[in-house]
Motif scaffolding. Structure first.
Motif, PDB file in Angstrom:
ATOM      1  N   MET A 130       0.844  -1.181   0.000  1.00 10.08           N
ATOM      2  CA  MET A 130       0.000   0.000   0.000  1.00 10.08           C
ATOM      3  C   MET A 130       0.880   1.232   0.000  1.00 10.08           C
ATOM      4  O   MET A 130       1.875   1.277   0.700  1.00 10.08           O
ATOM      5  CB  MET A 130      -0.879   0.024   1.229  1.00 10.08           C
ATOM      6  CG  MET A 130      -1.797  -1.124   1.381  1.00 10.08           C
ATOM      7  SD  MET A 130      -3.262  -0.539   2.202  1.00 10.08           S
ATOM      8  CE  MET A 130      -4.368  -1.786   1.673  1.00 10.08           C
ATOM      9  N   GLN A 131       0.463   2.196  -0.772  1.00  5.59           N
ATOM     10  CA  GLN A 131       1.245   3.420  -0.843  1.00  5.59           C
ATOM     11  C   GLN A 131       0.568   4.541  -0.059  1.00  5.59           C
ATOM     12  O   GLN A 131      -0.648   4.576   0.076  1.00  5.59           O
ATOM     13  CB  GLN A 131       1.465   3.810  -2.294  1.00  5.59           C
ATOM     14  CG  GLN A 131       2.310   2.752  -3.012  1.00  5.59           C
ATOM     15  CD  GLN A 131       2.836   3.244  -4.324  1.00  5.59           C
ATOM     16  OE1 GLN A 131       3.821   3.957  -4.359  1.00  5.59           O
ATOM     17  NE2 GLN A 131       2.171   2.862  -5.394  1.00  5.59           N
ATOM     18  N   ASN A 151       3.663   9.376  -4.189  1.00  2.00           N
ATOM     19  CA  ASN A 151       3.422   8.089  -3.543  1.00  2.00           C
ATOM     20  C   ASN A 151       4.712   7.550  -2.937  1.00  2.00           C
ATOM     21  O   ASN A 151       5.758   7.534  -3.588  1.00  2.00           O
ATOM     22  CB  ASN A 151       2.869   7.067  -4.533  1.00  2.00           C
ATOM     23  CG  ASN A 151       1.434   7.347  -4.890  1.00  2.00           C
ATOM     24  OD1 ASN A 151       0.664   7.848  -4.078  1.00  2.00           O
ATOM     25  ND2 ASN A 151       1.052   7.026  -6.103  1.00  2.00           N
ATOM     26  N   ILE A 156       6.066   4.531   0.404  1.00  2.00           N
ATOM     27  CA  ILE A 156       5.609   3.446   1.267  1.00  2.00           C
ATOM     28  C   ILE A 156       6.126   3.697   2.680  1.00  2.00           C
ATOM     29  O   ILE A 156       7.138   4.381   2.867  1.00  2.00           O
ATOM     30  CB  ILE A 156       6.037   2.055   0.762  1.00  2.00           C
ATOM     31  CG1 ILE A 156       7.555   1.911   0.704  1.00  2.00           C
ATOM     32  CG2 ILE A 156       5.421   1.768  -0.599  1.00  2.00           C
ATOM     33  CD1 ILE A 156       8.027   0.491   0.369  1.00  2.00           C
ATOM     34  N   GLN A 161       4.663   0.211  -5.120  1.00  3.90           N
ATOM     35  CA  GLN A 161       3.629  -0.767  -4.796  1.00  3.90           C
ATOM     36  C   GLN A 161       4.204  -2.177  -4.794  1.00  3.90           C
ATOM     37  O   GLN A 161       3.952  -2.963  -3.887  1.00  3.90           O
ATOM     38  CB  GLN A 161       2.453  -0.667  -5.778  1.00  3.90           C
ATOM     39  CG  GLN A 161       1.311  -1.590  -5.447  1.00  3.90           C
ATOM     40  CD  GLN A 161       0.653  -1.288  -4.109  1.00  3.90           C
ATOM     41  OE1 GLN A 161       0.516  -0.139  -3.707  1.00  3.90           O
ATOM     42  NE2 GLN A 161       0.251  -2.332  -3.393  1.00  3.90           N
ATOM     43  N   GLU A 169       4.726  -4.912  -1.645  1.00  6.31           N
ATOM     44  CA  GLU A 169       4.275  -6.303  -1.689  1.00  6.31           C
ATOM     45  C   GLU A 169       5.404  -7.266  -1.331  1.00  6.31           C
ATOM     46  O   GLU A 169       5.201  -8.221  -0.569  1.00  6.31           O
ATOM     47  CB  GLU A 169       3.729  -6.623  -3.086  1.00  6.31           C
ATOM     48  CG  GLU A 169       2.433  -5.907  -3.404  1.00  6.31           C
ATOM     49  CD  GLU A 169       2.035  -5.987  -4.867  1.00  6.31           C
ATOM     50  OE1 GLU A 169       2.680  -6.745  -5.638  1.00  6.31           O
ATOM     51  OE2 GLU A 169       1.078  -5.293  -5.251  1.00  6.31           O
TER      52      GLU A 169
END
Length: 143
Positions: free
Chosen positions: A1-2, A70, A72, A121, A125
Motif C-alpha cells: 500500500m502506498q 506516492n 511506502i 507498490q 508487496e
C-alpha cells in the motif's frame, strides 16, 4: 500500500517553514512525519499528514507550490540489523531508492521508514511477503 506524501517547494529563508506549518495547523492538518532536503537557495519539504488532499488545497490557497507523491511506510523492529534486512531485500530485488526518512510512533518497539522508490507498490508487496509491516494510508494517517 502506498501513502501520499506532500512535497512542498520552499525558499531557504527564515520563517518559511513556520509559515507552512502554520497553514497546516490553521487547516486542522496533523503532521505525522517530516523531512527537509535543502540547497543554499531552496529546499523540498516532504511531509506525511493525516489529510493529504486537504493539506494540498490549503497550501495552494496560500500560493505555495506543492504536489502529492506516492511513498511506502515500512515498520521496522527496534533491534540491530532489522533495517539492514529490509534494505538488503529491496536491493536484492532490484528496487532503486530515491530517498528515505524515518519517524517513530507511539507503538513501542517500532520505527517507521518512509521510502520513495521506483515501483513502490511492488516493493511494498515484496516486503510484506517477507514479514515486514507495511502501513496502510488509513493506519498512518490515523496514528
Amino acid at each position: 500500500m502506498q501513502i501520499q506524501q506532500l512535497s512542498v517547494f520552499i525558499e531557504n529563508k527564515p520563517g518559511r517553514l513556520a509559515e507552512i506549518t502554520e497553514v497546516l495547523a490553521e487547516a486542522g492538518i496533523d503532521i505525522r512525519a517530516i523531512s527537509v532536503a535543502d540547497t543554499s537557495d531552496f529546499g523540498i519539504l516532504r511531509v506525511i499528514v493525516d489529510k493529504p488532499k486537504e493539506a494540498v488545497a490549503a497550501l495552494k490557497q496560500h500560493g505555495m507550490t506543492v504536489s502529492l507523491t506516492n511513498v511506502i511506510a515500512v515498520g521496522i523492529d527496534d533491534e540491530p540489523g532489522a533495517f539492514s534486512k529490509a534494505v538488503r531485500l529491496l536491493a536484492d530485488e532490484g528496487f532503486d531508492m530515491e530517498y528515505m526518512y524515518a519517524f517513530i510512533s507511539r507503538d513501542k518497539g517500532k520505527a517507521f521508514v518512509i521510502i520513495r522508490m521506483n515501483n513502490g507498490q511492488k516493493a511494498a508487496e515484496v516486503l510484506k511477503e517477507r514479514g515486514f509491516d507495511i502501513l496502510s494510508p488509513e493506519t498512518l494517517y490515523n496514528m
